[in-house]
Motif scaffolding. Structure first.
Motif, short mmCIF file in Angstrom:
data_model
loop_
_atom_site.label_atom_id
_atom_site.label_comp_id
_atom_site.label_asym_id
_atom_site.label_seq_id
_atom_site.Cartn_x
_atom_site.Cartn_y
_atom_site.Cartn_z
N VAL A 1 -40.73 -10.50 -10.73
CA VAL A 1 -40.13 -11.90 -10.30
C VAL A 1 -39.29 -11.24 -9.10
N PHE A 2 -39.11 -11.98 -8.02
CA PHE A 2 -38.16 -11.77 -6.88
C PHE A 2 -37.26 -13.18 -6.97
N ARG A 3 -35.68 -12.89 -7.05
CA ARG A 3 -34.83 -13.97 -6.78
C ARG A 3 -34.16 -13.66 -5.80
N TRP A 4 -34.05 -14.44 -4.70
CA TRP A 4 -33.18 -14.32 -3.63
C TRP A 4 -31.85 -14.86 -3.71
N HIS A 5 -30.98 -14.44 -2.62
CA HIS A 5 -29.72 -14.89 -2.67
C HIS A 5 -28.82 -14.73 -4.04
N ALA A 6 -29.32 -13.72 -4.49
CA ALA A 6 -28.88 -13.56 -6.06
C ALA A 6 -27.81 -12.29 -5.73
N GLU A 7 -26.75 -12.61 -5.44
CA GLU A 7 -25.52 -11.42 -5.18
C GLU A 7 -25.03 -10.88 -6.61
N VAL A 8 -25.08 -9.93 -6.71
CA VAL A 8 -24.64 -9.34 -8.07
C VAL A 8 -23.44 -8.77 -7.91
N THR A 9 -22.56 -9.13 -8.69
CA THR A 9 -21.12 -8.82 -8.42
C THR A 9 -20.49 -8.02 -9.35
N ASP A 10 -21.05 -7.87 -10.70
CA ASP A 10 -20.74 -6.90 -11.74
C ASP A 10 -21.94 -6.67 -12.78
N ILE A 11 -21.37 -5.89 -13.90
CA ILE A 11 -22.34 -5.59 -14.82
C ILE A 11 -21.80 -6.42 -16.26
N ALA A 12 -22.66 -6.66 -16.92
CA ALA A 12 -22.14 -7.19 -18.35
C ALA A 12 -22.34 -5.93 -19.36
#
Ligand SMILES: Cc1cc2nc3c(=O)[nH]c(=O)nc-3n(C[C@H](O)[C@H](O)[C@H](O)COP(=O)(O)OP(=O)(O)OC[C@H]3O[C@@H](n4cnc5c(N)ncnc54)[C@H](O)[C@@H]3O)c2cc1C
Length: 534
Positions: free
Chosen positions: A231-242
Motif C-alpha cells: 500500500v502506498f500513502r502519499w503526502h505522508a511526511e515522516v518526521t520521527d520514529i516511535a
C-alpha cells in the motif's frame, strides 16, 4: 545447432549503413561474416555487452559481446562454446515466507526512491504487504507540480525534482552504472527492464534510461507492488520514529499520526535534512563522512562529440558523447582534486531543490539524449576533518544554496559565469543560450564559492581544457550543486544492515551507503532481505 559466444568484437562504424541509428539491425550479417557462416546459419543471437571505444580519434569502434545459436560450427576463430545460463528469475511470482506474512503489522518503508522502492518490492514479493510512505505525490501529480513550478516559480517543498514518487532519480539522466559489485545490481536492472526500461540496459556497458521513460517505469514497479498487496500513502511526511523499550516501533507523521510497524526501512535520500537530523537527535548512531559540493558546467554537445569521437559530425549510431575527467590533488595537498560527475549528454540543467529560497542544480536528459547541450558537475570532496560536527557541514550546504538563490536574483534563475571569466575573476556570461529553463544571470561564482572550491575548480578547468579542446572557451559554470552526497553516515550494527536501533533500517543515499540509482536500489534490496532473514 550450438550456442557460442563472441567477446569484445570490434565493429568499425564505417561497416554500418550510414544514418543507421540502430546498428544492431545490421549486426546479423556482420556476425555471420565474422564467424565465416551464411546469414541463415545464425539462428538467433543476442547482445550481452555493448560499449564504444573512442580512444583512436576519428575511428570510433562499437565493441560487442554476443551469444548466438548457430546451425554450423563457425569457421573463423575468436568464439567460444557456451553453457546455457539458468533461466532468469520470474519477477511476477511472489516468494512466500508464511511466518512473516501472517504478522498482524506490515513493515513500513519510507521513501519511494530507488532504495525504498526496491526494499518495498522485495518485501512485497515475499508476501509482506509493506506500507510505503512518501512526503510527495504519485508520478502524475509530481509532474504537474514541477510544471507549475516552472510557470509560477513557487516551489512545492514536498513535490519537486528531489521529492515525490521515484525519488531523486525519476527526473535524471537515469545512468545505471555503478562501481559496486553485488549480484543484486543485475536483479535491479532486470526489474527495471521488466517495468518498461529499454531492454538494452541489460547489456550496455554504460546504460541509461532518461527522464521520459523513468516516471513510467517507476509507476509500473509501484503497481506491481500494489498487486502483491503493498500500500502506498502519499503526502505522508515522516518526521520521527516511535521508540519504545529501545526498539523502533514505527513512525510519526507530520500530522501527528503514529503508525506502528514491526520494522521500518527508511530510504529518505540525502535531501531530507529535517528527518535525518531528528534521527540523529533520537540517538541513532552516526558519524560525519566526506561529501562533495560542485558546480555544473555546460557545453554545446557538438564540442564534446568532436573531442571524444574526433569526427566533425557525429554518426547516428554513436549517440551523444560522454566524458569523465579527473584532476589530481596537488602534491602538497594544497589544492583538492576535482572530478566530473553525473555527466548528462544532450541533457538539461534542472533546479534540484526542495527548500524554498534555496537553489541547487543537477542534470537530467531524455532517453535519446538529443538536447543541444552537455552538462556535468565539477565536484570537490570535503573530508570529515574539515568540520567539527554535522551541523557545520549542513551549514556549509545551506549557505551555498542560499547564496546561489540570491545570486540568481531570488526567483530560481541560476547564477552563471563563463568558464573563462571564472578563471580570470570577471563578471561575464556570453549570450548563447543554455538548457536551464528558468534562465541564467551573470554572477561572480568565483567569489560566491568557498575559496578552496574556487581554487580547486580553476586548477581543474585548466587541466580539463588541455584534455578537451574548448572546455574553457565554450564552457559555462552554472549555479552550485549541493545534493551530491550526504555528510552523515548512519552506522550499522554488528556488521549487518540494521541501524543502532533495533527495528530500524536506514538505507540508500540518506544513510550514507549509496551514491546513485543502482547502489541505492541495491542497498534497499539488501536491507529488506536482511529483515526477512533471506
Ligand atoms: C536531477 C538528478 C539527476 C540524477 N541523475 C542520476 C543518474 O543519472 N544516475 C544515478 O545513478 N544517480 C543519479 N542521481 C542520484 C540518484 O537519483 C540518487 O542517488 C538516488 O535517487 C538515491 O536514492 P534513494 O532512494 O536513497 O533516495 P531518493 O531517490 O532521494 O528518494 C528519497 C525518497 O524519500 C521521500 N522522502 C524524503 N523525505 C521524506 C519524509 N520525511 N517522509 C516521507 N518521505 C520522504 C522523497 O519524496 C523520495 O521519494 C540524480 C539525482 C538528481 C537529483
Amino acid at each position: 545447432m550450438m550456442l557460442i559466444a563472441l567477446k569484445d568484437w570490434p565493429v568499425a562504424i564505417t561497416a554500418l549503413p550510414s544514418a543507421c541509428e540502430q546498428p544492431e539491425t545490421a549486426l546479423r550479417g556482420l556476425l555471420a561474416h565474422q564467424l565465416g557462416l551464411h546469414t541463415n546459419e545464425i539462428l538467433s543471437w543476442r547482445i550481452t555487452q555493448k560499449s564504444i571505444d573512442a580512444r583512436r580519434k576519428g575511428h570510433p569502434l562499437l565493441i560487442y559481446s554476443v551469444e548466438a545459436e548457430v546451425g554450423a560450427e563457425p569457421k573463423n576463430g575468436g568464439w567460444q562454446p557456451v553453457v546455457p545460463p539458468p533461466p532468469a528469475p520470474n519477477w511476477e511470482v511472489p516468494l512466500e515466507l508464511p511466518a512473516r506474512r501472517t504478522a498482524p503489522l506490515h513493515p513500513v518503508v519510507v521513501g519511494t526512491g530507488p532504495a525504498g522502492l526496491c526494499a518495498a518490492w522485495v518485501l512485497a514479493r515475499q508476501g509482506l504487504r509493506p506500507l510505503v510512505l512518501d512526503c510527495g505525490g504519485p508520478g502524475e501529480e509530481r509532474e504537474r507540480d514541477i510544471a507549475a513550478f516552472f510557470q509560477t516559480r513557487q516551489l512545492n517543498p514536498a513535490s519537486n525534482y528531489l521529492f515525490g514518487e521515484g525519488g531523486a532519480g525519476t527526473y535524471s539522466d537515469g545512468k545505471l552504472y555503478t562501481r559496486i559489485r553485488d549480484v543484486r545490481a543485475r536483479a535491479v536492472l532486470e526489474l527495471f527492464a521488466a517495468a518498461g526500461a529499454p531492454e538494452e540496459i541489460l547489456y550496455l556497458k554504460r546504460p541509461h534510461i532518461g527522464s521520459d521513460i523513468l516516471p513510467c517505469m517507476v509507476g509500473n514497479i509501484r503497481r506491481r507492488i500494489e498487486t502483491l498487496g503493498g500500500v502506498f500513502r502519499w503526502h505522508a511526511e515522516v518526521t520521527d520514529i516511535a521508540v519504545e523499550n529501545q526498539v523502533c516501533q514505527g513512525v510519526v507523521l507530520r500530522s501527528g499520526e503514529r503508525i506502528a510497524a514491526p520494522a521500518v526501512i527508511m530510504g529518505f535520500g540525502h535531501s531530507a535534512r529535517p528527518l535525518l537530523n531528528n534521527l540523529r537527535r533520537a540517538g541513532v548512531a552516526h558519524e560525519l563522512k566526506g561529501f562533495q559540493t560542485g558546480c555544473r558546467i555546460e557545453h554545446p554537445q557538438v564540442l564534446i562529440d568532436r573531442n571524444q569521437y574526433g569526427l566533425t559530425a557525429r554518426p547516428a549510431c554513436l549517440g551523444a558523447a560522454e566524458y569523465n575527467l579527473v584532476s589530481r590533488v596537488a602534491a602538497d595537498g594544497g589544492v583538492p582534486g576535482v572530478s566530473t560527475f553525473c555527466m548528462c549528454p544532450g541533457g538539461e540543467i534542472v533546479p534540484a531543490t526542495a527548500v524554498p529560497g534555496r537553489l541547487s542544480t543537477n542534470g537530467m536528459s531524455r532517453y535519446r539524449r538529443d538536447g543541444e547541450f552537455a552538462d556535468s558537475c565539477l565536484i570537490m570532496t570535503w573530508g570529515p576533518e574539515a568540520f567539527a560536527n554535522p551541523e557545520e557541514a549542513f551549514a556549509l550546504l545551506d549557505d551555498l544554496e542560499a547564496r546561489a538563490f540570491q545570486a540568481g536574483g531570488g526567483d530560481y534563475t541560476a547564477p552563471a559565469q563563463d568558464a573563462a571569466a571564472f578563471l580570470r575573476g570577471e563578471l561575464r556570461l556570453s549570450e548563447r543560450g543554455g538548457s536551464y529553463r528558468l534562465g541564467m544571470k551573470a554572477a561572480r561564482l568565483d567569489e560566491m564559492l568557498p575559496p578552496a572550491m574556487t581554487t580547486a575548480l580553476q586548477t581543474a578547468l585548466r587541466q580539463f581544457d588541455r584534455q578537451c579542446r574548448g572546455f574553457v572557451a565554450e564552457g559555462r559554470l552554472v549555479g552550485v550543486e549541493t545534493h551530491v552526497s550526504s555528510p552523515v553516515r548512519f552506522l550499522r550494527s554488528g556488521g549487518g544492515l540494521g541501524s543502532s536501533l533495533p527495528g530500524l533500517y536506514i538505507v540508500g543515499e540518506g544513510a550514507g551507503y549509496a551514491g546513485g540509482i543502482i547502489s541505492a536500489a541495491v542497498d534497499g534490496w539488501r536491507a529488506a532481505e536482511a529483515y526477512l532473514g533471506v
